[in-house]
Design a protein around this motif. Structure first.
Motif, PDB file in Angstrom:
ATOM      1  N   ALA A 129     -10.630   0.516 -95.721  1.00 33.19           N
ATOM      2  CA  ALA A 129      -9.229   0.208 -95.383  1.00 33.19           C
ATOM      3  C   ALA A 129      -8.268   1.122 -96.137  1.00 33.19           C
ATOM      4  CB  ALA A 129      -8.919  -1.253 -95.684  1.00 33.19           C
ATOM      5  N   LEU A 130      -8.528   1.348 -97.409  1.00 40.08           N
ATOM      6  CA  LEU A 130      -7.643   2.213 -98.194  1.00 40.08           C
ATOM      7  C   LEU A 130      -7.663   3.650 -97.688  1.00 40.08           C
ATOM      8  CD1 LEU A 130      -8.242   0.860-101.813  1.00 40.08           C
ATOM      9  CD2 LEU A 130      -6.196   0.570-100.386  1.00 40.08           C
ATOM     10  N   ILE A 131      -8.852   4.140 -97.334  1.00 33.14           N
ATOM     11  CA  ILE A 131      -8.954   5.505 -96.790  1.00 33.14           C
ATOM     12  C   ILE A 131      -8.178   5.606 -95.483  1.00 33.14           C
ATOM     13  CG2 ILE A 131     -10.544   7.199 -95.781  1.00 33.14           C
ATOM     14  CD1 ILE A 131     -12.623   6.195 -97.913  1.00 33.14           C
ATOM     15  N   VAL A 132      -8.398   4.665 -94.578  1.00 31.16           N
ATOM     16  CA  VAL A 132      -7.710   4.680 -93.281  1.00 31.16           C
ATOM     17  C   VAL A 132      -6.205   4.506 -93.477  1.00 31.16           C
ATOM     18  CG1 VAL A 132      -7.431   3.439 -91.085  1.00 31.16           C
ATOM     19  CG2 VAL A 132      -9.725   3.909 -91.981  1.00 31.16           C
ATOM     20  N   HIS A 133      -5.833   3.509 -94.284  1.00 28.26           N
ATOM     21  CA  HIS A 133      -4.411   3.214 -94.488  1.00 28.26           C
ATOM     22  C   HIS A 133      -3.671   4.423 -95.052  1.00 28.26           C
ATOM     23  CE1 HIS A 133      -0.754   1.108 -95.526  1.00 28.26           C
ATOM     24  NE2 HIS A 133      -0.882   1.550 -96.772  1.00 28.26           N
ATOM     25  N   PHE A 134      -4.229   5.052 -96.089  1.00 31.63           N
ATOM     26  CA  PHE A 134      -3.512   6.163 -96.699  1.00 31.63           C
ATOM     27  C   PHE A 134      -3.565   7.434 -95.861  1.00 31.63           C
ATOM     28  CE2 PHE A 134      -3.533   3.306-100.351  1.00 31.63           C
ATOM     29  CZ  PHE A 134      -2.158   3.315-100.598  1.00 31.63           C
ATOM     30  N   ALA A 135      -4.609   7.604 -95.061  1.00 34.18           N
ATOM     31  CA  ALA A 135      -4.619   8.725 -94.115  1.00 34.18           C
ATOM     32  C   ALA A 135      -3.494   8.550 -93.098  1.00 34.18           C
ATOM     33  CB  ALA A 135      -5.971   8.826 -93.405  1.00 34.18           C
ATOM     34  N   LEU A 136      -3.338   7.322 -92.594  1.00 40.78           N
ATOM     35  CA  LEU A 136      -2.252   7.043 -91.651  1.00 40.78           C
ATOM     36  C   LEU A 136      -0.887   7.162 -92.327  1.00 40.78           C
ATOM     37  CD1 LEU A 136      -3.813   4.010 -89.743  1.00 40.78           C
ATOM     38  CD2 LEU A 136      -3.404   6.311 -88.839  1.00 40.78           C
ATOM     39  N   ALA A 137      -0.766   6.671 -93.550  1.00 42.50           N
ATOM     40  CA  ALA A 137       0.512   6.739 -94.271  1.00 42.50           C
ATOM     41  C   ALA A 137       0.919   8.196 -94.522  1.00 42.50           C
ATOM     42  CB  ALA A 137       0.416   5.971 -95.587  1.00 42.50           C
ATOM     43  N   ILE A 138      -0.042   9.027 -94.892  1.00 43.58           N
ATOM     44  CA  ILE A 138       0.254  10.447 -95.091  1.00 43.58           C
ATOM     45  C   ILE A 138       0.660  11.082 -93.762  1.00 43.58           C
ATOM     46  CG2 ILE A 138      -0.773  12.703 -95.632  1.00 43.58           C
ATOM     47  CD1 ILE A 138      -2.407  11.171 -97.839  1.00 43.58           C
ATOM     48  N   GLY A 139      -0.073  10.769 -92.698  1.00 43.72           N
ATOM     49  CA  GLY A 139       0.286  11.284 -91.372  1.00 43.72           C
ATOM     50  C   GLY A 139       1.689  10.865 -90.963  1.00 43.72           C
ATOM     51  N   MET A 140       2.032   9.612 -91.218  1.00 42.03           N
ATOM     52  CA  MET A 140       3.379   9.127 -90.896  1.00 42.03           C
ATOM     53  C   MET A 140       4.427   9.821 -91.772  1.00 42.03           C
ATOM     54  SD  MET A 140       3.193   6.966 -88.413  1.00 42.03           S
ATOM     55  CE  MET A 140       1.811   7.842 -87.729  1.00 42.03           C
ATOM     56  N   GLY A 141       4.085  10.089 -93.030  1.00 40.45           N
ATOM     57  CA  GLY A 141       4.990  10.822 -93.909  1.00 40.45           C
ATOM     58  C   GLY A 141       5.223  12.245 -93.417  1.00 40.45           C
ATOM     59  N   LEU A 142       4.169  12.893 -92.932  1.00 39.53           N
ATOM     60  CA  LEU A 142       4.291  14.258 -92.412  1.00 39.53           C
ATOM     61  C   LEU A 142       5.165  14.293 -91.160  1.00 39.53           C
ATOM     62  CD1 LEU A 142       0.620  15.519 -92.915  1.00 39.53           C
ATOM     63  CD2 LEU A 142       2.612  15.994 -94.366  1.00 39.53           C
ATOM     64  N   ILE A 143       4.983  13.314 -90.284  1.00 34.32           N
ATOM     65  CA  ILE A 143       5.821  13.242 -89.077  1.00 34.32           C
ATOM     66  C   ILE A 143       7.277  13.013 -89.459  1.00 34.32           C
ATOM     67  CG2 ILE A 143       6.322  11.883 -86.998  1.00 34.32           C
ATOM     68  CD1 ILE A 143       3.218  11.427 -86.811  1.00 34.32           C
ATOM     69  N   LEU A 144       7.513  12.118 -90.408  1.00 33.81           N
ATOM     70  CA  LEU A 144       8.882  11.866 -90.858  1.00 33.81           C
ATOM     71  C   LEU A 144       9.475  13.129 -91.493  1.00 33.81           C
ATOM     72  CD1 LEU A 144      11.245   9.918 -91.173  1.00 33.81           C
ATOM     73  CD2 LEU A 144      10.221   9.153 -93.320  1.00 33.81           C
TER      74      LEU A 144
END
Length: 170
Positions: A73-88
């Protein structure tokens, strides 16, 4: 110069990734707190997130701590969070917000709303278990994610001299 003038520049990828991580930490803590406040288990969100890659079998026993589930969950969550940060970061980079925290926060809040609707109404076609997490607490957590990510990006962004798009057109 206006506080949010349009320019031509790339995002600060480092700042965007770190902003995603910081916002991801805040989001996960809020999500786990909300689960407990609603009478559920703090571990339920980790089971739902891990199920994105592990399948619905990860949803079993959400009240139990499972190190394997939490790590995934942490790997998936932070991969998505980083991706969302990059898009932002891509969204924010063309604008000179200068010290306009209010405008950056508005952009982040709107971004959080969009991410919420994509995740909990669009992605539920692929991950139907997220439909049960729809609600004001999850919506609020996404808005806060967006605000934290936008404000962190604004604070961390390394600014380099650039030209106005109007100057570049000449």
């Amino acid at each position: 110069m206006h506080s949010h003038q349009l320019t031509h520049r790339l995002p600060d990828w480092r700042a965007a990734a770190i902003a995603g991580v910081l916002a991801g930490v805040v989001f996960l803590l809020l999500d786990m707190l909300a689960a407990v406040m609603m009478g559920g288990s703090a571990w339920a969100p980790t089971h739902m997130i891990a199920a994105i890659v592990m399948g619905s079998s990860a949803l079993g026993s959400p009240e139990m701590f499972d190190i394997g589930i939490v790590v995934v969950a942490l790997i998936v969550h932070f991969a998505l969070a980083i991706g969302m940060g990059l898009i932002l970061g891509l969204i924010m980079a063309p604008f000179h917000f200068d010290s306009s925290w209010g405008m950056a926060s508005v952009v982040g809040a709107v971004y959080g709303l969009v991410v919420y609707f994509v995740d909990f109404y669009g992605m539920t076609q692929f991950f139907p278990w997220f439909a049960e997490a729809r609600g004001w607490t999850t919506l609020l957590a996404h808005v806060i994610f967006g605000i934290v990510a936008a404000d962190a990006y604004l604070k961390l962004e390394r600014r380099e001299p650039d030209k106005d798009m109007s100057e570049m057109a000449r």
